[in-house]
Design a protein around this motif. Sequence first.
Motif, PDB file in Angstrom:
ATOM      1  N   LEU A  78     -56.879  57.133 -18.405  1.00 14.22           N
ATOM      2  CA  LEU A  78     -57.821  58.055 -19.021  1.00 14.22           C
ATOM      3  C   LEU A  78     -57.357  58.415 -20.432  1.00 14.22           C
ATOM      4  CD1 LEU A  78     -60.458  59.510 -18.553  1.00 14.22           C
ATOM      5  CD2 LEU A  78     -59.185  61.404 -17.540  1.00 14.22           C
ATOM      6  N   ALA A  79     -56.057  58.490 -20.646  1.00 13.24           N
ATOM      7  CA  ALA A  79     -55.519  58.768 -21.991  1.00 13.24           C
ATOM      8  C   ALA A  79     -55.913  57.650 -22.961  1.00 13.24           C
ATOM      9  CB  ALA A  79     -54.006  58.929 -21.937  1.00 13.24           C
ATOM     10  N   ASP A  80     -55.859  56.397 -22.507  1.00 13.00           N
ATOM     11  CA  ASP A  80     -56.278  55.269 -23.355  1.00 13.00           C
ATOM     12  C   ASP A  80     -57.772  55.350 -23.665  1.00 13.00           C
ATOM     13  OD1 ASP A  80     -53.760  53.903 -23.604  1.00 13.00           O
ATOM     14  OD2 ASP A  80     -54.004  53.225 -21.536  1.00 13.00           O
ATOM     15  N   TYR A  81     -58.552  55.779 -22.696  1.00 13.12           N
ATOM     16  CA  TYR A  81     -59.982  55.962 -22.929  1.00 13.12           C
ATOM     17  C   TYR A  81     -60.208  57.036 -23.999  1.00 13.12           C
ATOM     18  CZ  TYR A  81     -64.744  57.589 -22.341  1.00 13.12           C
ATOM     19  OH  TYR A  81     -66.032  57.983 -22.589  1.00 13.12           O
ATOM     20  N   GLU A  82     -59.450  58.116 -23.933  1.00 16.79           N
ATOM     21  CA  GLU A  82     -59.595  59.190 -24.913  1.00 16.79           C
ATOM     22  C   GLU A  82     -59.221  58.712 -26.321  1.00 16.79           C
ATOM     23  OE1 GLU A  82     -61.150  61.927 -24.516  1.00 16.79           O
ATOM     24  OE2 GLU A  82     -61.344  61.802 -22.344  1.00 16.79           O
ATOM     25  N   VAL A  83     -58.220  57.840 -26.430  1.00 17.58           N
ATOM     26  CA  VAL A  83     -57.870  57.248 -27.727  1.00 17.58           C
ATOM     27  C   VAL A  83     -59.049  56.420 -28.242  1.00 17.58           C
ATOM     28  CG1 VAL A  83     -56.359  55.563 -28.877  1.00 17.58           C
ATOM     29  CG2 VAL A  83     -55.381  57.278 -27.335  1.00 17.58           C
ATOM     30  N   TYR A  84     -59.646  55.629 -27.355  1.00 15.32           N
ATOM     31  CA  TYR A  84     -60.845  54.847 -27.703  1.00 15.32           C
ATOM     32  C   TYR A  84     -61.941  55.767 -28.232  1.00 15.32           C
ATOM     33  CZ  TYR A  84     -65.503  53.162 -26.227  1.00 15.32           C
ATOM     34  OH  TYR A  84     -66.838  52.875 -26.150  1.00 15.32           O
ATOM     35  N   ARG A  85     -62.199  56.850 -27.528  1.00 11.15           N
ATOM     36  CA  ARG A  85     -63.248  57.779 -27.957  1.00 11.15           C
ATOM     37  C   ARG A  85     -62.960  58.353 -29.341  1.00 11.15           C
ATOM     38  NH1 ARG A  85     -68.108  59.152 -25.467  1.00 11.15           N
ATOM     39  NH2 ARG A  85     -67.674  61.287 -25.997  1.00 11.15           N
ATOM     40  N   SER A  86     -61.714  58.707 -29.601  1.00  8.30           N
ATOM     41  CA  SER A  86     -61.385  59.288 -30.905  1.00  8.30           C
ATOM     42  C   SER A  86     -61.507  58.247 -32.015  1.00  8.30           C
ATOM     43  CB  SER A  86     -60.000  59.930 -30.882  1.00  8.30           C
ATOM     44  OG  SER A  86     -58.999  58.965 -30.746  1.00  8.30           O
ATOM     45  N   LYS A  87     -61.127  57.003 -31.742  1.00 10.56           N
ATOM     46  CA  LYS A  87     -61.214  55.952 -32.767  1.00 10.56           C
ATOM     47  C   LYS A  87     -62.651  55.541 -33.053  1.00 10.56           C
ATOM     48  CE  LYS A  87     -56.628  53.966 -32.235  1.00 10.56           C
ATOM     49  NZ  LYS A  87     -55.859  52.769 -31.887  1.00 10.56           N
ATOM     50  N   THR A  88     -63.512  55.574 -32.041  1.00 13.01           N
ATOM     51  CA  THR A  88     -64.896  55.168 -32.267  1.00 13.01           C
ATOM     52  C   THR A  88     -65.632  56.140 -33.186  1.00 13.01           C
ATOM     53  OG1 THR A  88     -65.670  56.287 -30.248  1.00 13.01           O
ATOM     54  CG2 THR A  88     -65.094  53.952 -30.054  1.00 13.01           C
ATOM     55  N   ALA A  89     -65.173  57.381 -33.236  1.00 15.42           N
ATOM     56  CA  ALA A  89     -65.839  58.385 -34.059  1.00 15.42           C
ATOM     57  C   ALA A  89     -65.829  58.034 -35.542  1.00 15.42           C
ATOM     58  CB  ALA A  89     -65.197  59.751 -33.837  1.00 15.42           C
ATOM     59  N   SER A  90     -64.828  57.271 -35.970  1.00 16.73           N
ATOM     60  CA  SER A  90     -64.738  56.939 -37.396  1.00 16.73           C
ATOM     61  C   SER A  90     -64.864  55.441 -37.678  1.00 16.73           C
ATOM     62  CB  SER A  90     -63.405  57.447 -37.958  1.00 16.73           C
ATOM     63  OG  SER A  90     -62.329  56.832 -37.277  1.00 16.73           O
ATOM     64  N   ASP A  91     -65.105  54.644 -36.671  1.00 15.82           N
ATOM     65  CA  ASP A  91     -65.210  53.196 -36.868  1.00 15.82           C
ATOM     66  C   ASP A  91     -66.608  52.834 -37.402  1.00 15.82           C
ATOM     67  OD1 ASP A  91     -64.056  50.391 -36.193  1.00 15.82           O
ATOM     68  OD2 ASP A  91     -66.090  50.391 -35.359  1.00 15.82           O
ATOM     69  N   PRO A  92     -66.681  52.067 -38.477  1.00 17.17           N
ATOM     70  CA  PRO A  92     -67.988  51.720 -39.069  1.00 17.17           C
ATOM     71  C   PRO A  92     -68.906  50.952 -38.110  1.00 17.17           C
ATOM     72  CG  PRO A  92     -66.203  51.136 -40.568  1.00 17.17           C
ATOM     73  CD  PRO A  92     -65.570  51.559 -39.288  1.00 17.17           C
ATOM     74  N   ASP A  93     -68.349  50.037 -37.304  1.00 18.97           N
ATOM     75  CA  ASP A  93     -69.193  49.286 -36.371  1.00 18.97           C
ATOM     76  C   ASP A  93     -69.736  50.194 -35.263  1.00 18.97           C
ATOM     77  OD1 ASP A  93     -68.888  46.862 -37.744  1.00 18.97           O
ATOM     78  OD2 ASP A  93     -67.034  46.395 -36.659  1.00 18.97           O
ATOM     79  N   CYS A  94     -68.948  51.131 -34.828  1.00 23.76           N
ATOM     80  CA  CYS A  94     -69.420  52.105 -33.831  1.00 23.76           C
ATOM     81  C   CYS A  94     -70.500  52.984 -34.431  1.00 23.76           C
ATOM     82  CB  CYS A  94     -68.258  52.948 -33.314  1.00 23.76           C
ATOM     83  SG  CYS A  94     -67.029  52.002 -32.400  1.00 23.76           S
ATOM     84  N   GLN A  95     -70.316  53.379 -35.672  1.00 26.64           N
ATOM     85  CA  GLN A  95     -71.326  54.198 -36.334  1.00 26.64           C
ATOM     86  C   GLN A  95     -72.647  53.437 -36.484  1.00 26.64           C
ATOM     87  OE1 GLN A  95     -70.913  57.489 -36.794  1.00 26.64           O
ATOM     88  NE2 GLN A  95     -69.036  57.005 -35.679  1.00 26.64           N
ATOM     89  N   LYS A  96     -72.571  52.116 -36.694  1.00 25.52           N
ATOM     90  CA  LYS A  96     -73.797  51.294 -36.765  1.00 25.52           C
ATOM     91  C   LYS A  96     -74.517  51.296 -35.419  1.00 25.52           C
ATOM     92  CE  LYS A  96     -72.197  48.100 -40.301  1.00 25.52           C
ATOM     93  NZ  LYS A  96     -71.711  46.744 -40.573  1.00 25.52           N
ATOM     94  N   ALA A  97     -73.756  51.183 -34.338  1.00 24.62           N
ATOM     95  CA  ALA A  97     -74.356  51.190 -32.998  1.00 24.62           C
ATOM     96  C   ALA A  97     -75.021  52.536 -32.719  1.00 24.62           C
ATOM     97  CB  ALA A  97     -73.306  50.861 -31.940  1.00 24.62           C
ATOM     98  N   ILE A  98     -74.363  53.603 -33.098  1.00 26.06           N
ATOM     99  CA  ILE A  98     -74.932  54.940 -32.898  1.00 26.06           C
ATOM    100  C   ILE A  98     -76.191  55.112 -33.741  1.00 26.06           C
ATOM    101  CG2 ILE A  98     -74.524  57.411 -33.269  1.00 26.06           C
ATOM    102  CD1 ILE A  98     -71.521  56.761 -32.507  1.00 26.06           C
ATOM    103  N   ALA A  99     -76.152  54.643 -34.975  1.00 25.46           N
ATOM    104  CA  ALA A  99     -77.329  54.724 -35.851  1.00 25.46           C
ATOM    105  C   ALA A  99     -78.488  53.912 -35.277  1.00 25.46           C
ATOM    106  CB  ALA A  99     -76.972  54.241 -37.254  1.00 25.46           C
TER     107      ALA A  99
END
Length: 114
Positions: free
Chosen positions: A59-80
């Motif tokens: 679960l700690a690794d999942y939380e790291v993933y969640r924090s990194k996706t918040a600032s990742d440009p490709d993740c931001q494209k998916a959210i957009a």
Amino acid sequence: MITCYLRYEISPLKAKEFEIYAKMWMPLVEKFGGTHHGYFLPHEGGDYVAIALFSFPSLADYEVYRSKTASDPDCQKAIAYYLETKCFLRHDRSFLRSLLESGAGARPKPDADS
């Protein structure tokens, strides 16, 4: 290992858009150390439920993933893309642990009488 189970309520009229959205996220989970087990889209029966499964070592690794996706440009494209298309109405997230007899993918032991 922890597996994230996502249940989406999708708009049947936007199934194609949801499939594009899903394909955007699969490599992103892998990029941040997870294992994506795929999206499961409606085929027979109801046409509004889709499922996604992906795992992280903890679960700690999942939380790291969640924090990194918040600032990742490709993740931001998916959210957009989601915000633009509204390809799902809602989603629920649950975390599961696997129960296997011995190791990942373990098969049942044959009967001694077999």
